[in-house]
Scaffold this active site. Structure first.
Site, PDB file in Angstrom:
ATOM      1  CG  ASN A  70      -4.283  -3.329  -5.069  1.00 40.87           C
ATOM      2  OD1 ASN A  70      -3.782  -2.260  -4.590  1.00 40.87           O
ATOM      3  ND2 ASN A  70      -3.934  -4.060  -6.006  1.00 40.87           N
ATOM      4  CB  ALA A  95      -3.067   5.252  -7.449  1.00 38.56           C
ATOM      5  N   PRO A 146      -8.721   2.092  -7.471  1.00 39.05           N
ATOM      6  CG  PRO A 146      -7.438   4.096  -7.351  1.00 39.05           C
ATOM      7  CD  PRO A 146      -8.484   3.162  -6.587  1.00 39.05           C
ATOM      8  CG  ASN A 147      -7.202   3.536 -12.835  1.00 43.79           C
ATOM      9  OD1 ASN A 147      -7.992   3.589 -13.541  1.00 43.79           O
ATOM     10  ND2 ASN A 147      -6.365   4.276 -12.286  1.00 43.79           N
ATOM     11  CD  GLU A 190      -0.330  -1.310   1.888  1.00 44.64           C
ATOM     12  OE1 GLU A 190      -0.169  -1.067   3.082  1.00 44.64           O
ATOM     13  OE2 GLU A 190      -0.102  -0.735   0.971  1.00 44.64           O
ATOM     14  CE1 TYR A 208       0.082  -2.698 -11.275  1.00 41.16           C
ATOM     15  CE2 TYR A 208      -0.641  -1.589 -13.219  1.00 41.16           C
ATOM     16  CZ  TYR A 208       0.106  -1.554 -11.913  1.00 41.16           C
ATOM     17  OH  TYR A 208       0.474  -0.381 -11.590  1.00 41.16           O
ATOM     18  NE  ARG A 249       5.285  -0.502 -10.546  1.00 32.26           N
ATOM     19  CZ  ARG A 249       3.981  -0.166 -10.817  1.00 32.26           C
ATOM     20  NH1 ARG A 249       3.068  -0.655  -9.962  1.00 32.26           N
ATOM     21  NH2 ARG A 249       3.560   0.677 -11.787  1.00 32.26           N
ATOM     22  NE  ARG A 270      -6.138   0.350 -22.307  1.00 41.34           N
ATOM     23  CZ  ARG A 270      -6.463   0.175 -23.447  1.00 41.34           C
ATOM     24  NH1 ARG A 270      -7.768  -0.413 -23.541  1.00 41.34           N
ATOM     25  NH2 ARG A 270      -6.045   0.723 -24.568  1.00 41.34           N
ATOM     26  CG  HIS A 292       0.329  -2.880  -3.137  1.00 42.72           C
ATOM     27  ND1 HIS A 292      -0.697  -2.033  -3.630  1.00 42.72           N
ATOM     28  CD2 HIS A 292       0.488  -2.577  -2.009  1.00 42.72           C
ATOM     29  CE1 HIS A 292      -0.958  -1.251  -2.522  1.00 42.72           C
ATOM     30  NE2 HIS A 292      -0.099  -1.644  -1.453  1.00 42.72           N
TER      31      HIS A 292
HETATM   32  O1  CA2 Z   1       0.574  -3.291  -7.741  1.00 43.61           O
HETATM   33  C1  CA2 Z   1      -0.628  -2.844  -7.384  1.00 43.61           C
HETATM   34  O2  CA2 Z   1      -1.392  -3.577  -6.963  1.00 43.61           O
HETATM   35  C2  CA2 Z   1      -0.758  -1.371  -7.244  1.00 43.61           C
HETATM   36  O3  CA2 Z   1      -1.775  -1.332  -6.141  1.00 43.61           O
HETATM   37  C3  CA2 Z   1      -1.618  -1.040  -8.505  1.00 43.61           C
HETATM   38  C4  CA2 Z   1      -1.928   0.255  -8.681  1.00 43.61           C
HETATM   39  C5  CA2 Z   1      -0.772   1.328  -8.470  1.00 43.61           C
HETATM   40  O4  CA2 Z   1      -1.178   2.685  -8.664  1.00 43.61           O
HETATM   41  C6  CA2 Z   1       0.071   0.984  -7.230  1.00 43.61           C
HETATM   42  O5  CA2 Z   1       1.156   1.676  -7.249  1.00 43.61           O
HETATM   43  C7  CA2 Z   1       0.338  -0.562  -7.206  1.00 43.61           C
HETATM   44  C8  CA2 Z   1      -2.471   0.648 -10.091  1.00 43.61           C
HETATM   45  C9  CA2 Z   1      -3.570  -0.158 -10.696  1.00 43.61           C
HETATM   46  C10 CA2 Z   1      -3.912   0.188 -11.765  1.00 43.61           C
HETATM   47  O6  CA2 Z   1      -4.238  -1.285 -12.501  1.00 43.61           O
HETATM   48  C11 CA2 Z   1      -4.326  -1.301 -13.882  1.00 43.61           C
HETATM   49  C12 CA2 Z   1      -4.666  -2.417 -14.665  1.00 43.61           C
HETATM   50  C13 CA2 Z   1      -4.446  -2.570 -15.921  1.00 43.61           C
HETATM   51  C14 CA2 Z   1      -4.044  -1.479 -16.680  1.00 43.61           C
HETATM   52  C15 CA2 Z   1      -4.016  -0.329 -15.963  1.00 43.61           C
HETATM   53  C16 CA2 Z   1      -4.063  -0.014 -14.673  1.00 43.61           C
END
Ligand code: CA2
Length: 148
Positions: A74, A77, A10-11, A98, A23, A107, A18, A100
């Site tokens: 990946n 969340a 997700p996301n 896995e 990221y 974090r 964003r 990230h």
């Molecule tokens: O660090 C990572 O790859 C995560 O899997 C990214 C997830 C986060 O919930 C994990 O704890 C770590 C979040 C991805 C959200 O990606 C976004 C990208 C641009 C703008 C907002 C969110």
């Protein structure tokens, strides 16, 4: 030829659009293209899927049986919440790495726990877009050296 399923949770579709502070500015399309190049050099095939829906990711893991020999994931969340994804990976028993973008352990505490990690071969966290390439490399190396 080995086939690897790449799953983005997700996301991650928002990457590069964003919050570049956390990221980075690389988009998911760019990550997939970089992975394609790495896959060519490693002589493996890739299929990539991004979903914001837990059940869609579970379905994709089930559908990987007999189609893909490895999974690079990946889970976003869902890493920290999803017993369903963990059970799916354990059920199909397809070697999984896995990855990230961010270093989870630098974090918030809620990101320090992964439901996926105990059913994965290993985890790569903190190298930005390079985490995927490093993860693919590790997965293919594992498959080439430990499976018939
Ligand atoms: O660090 C990572 O790859 C995560 O899997 C990214 C997830 C986060 O919930 C994990 O704890 C770590 C979040 C991805 C959200 O990606 C976004 C990208 C641009 C703008 C907002 C969110």
């Amino acid at each position: 030829m080995l086939s690897i399923l790449v799953l983005h949770g997700p996301n991650l579709n928002l990457l590069g659009q964003r919050e570049p502070g956390i990221y980075g500015s690389v988009t998911l399309d760019t990550i997939d293209r970089q992975l394609e190049q790495a896959a060519e050099a490693l002589h493996v095939r890739l299929s990539s899927l991004q979903s914001n829906h837990e059940g869609t990711l579970v379905d994709a893991i089930h559908a990987a049986l007999g189609q893909h020999q490895g999974i690079l994931i990946n889970a976003g969340a869902y890493t920290h919440t999803s017993v369903a994804l963990r059970d799916a990976i354990a059920a199909v028993a397809i070697p999984t790495v896995e990855v990230h973008l961010s270093n989870l352990y630098r974090r918030e505490a809620f990101r320090h726990h992964s439901y996926i990690a105990p059913v994965a071969i290993g985890q790569i966290s903190g190298f930005g877009a390079d985490s995927y390439r490093l993860g693919l490399d590790a997965l293919v190396h594992y498959l080439n050296h430990t499976e018939g």
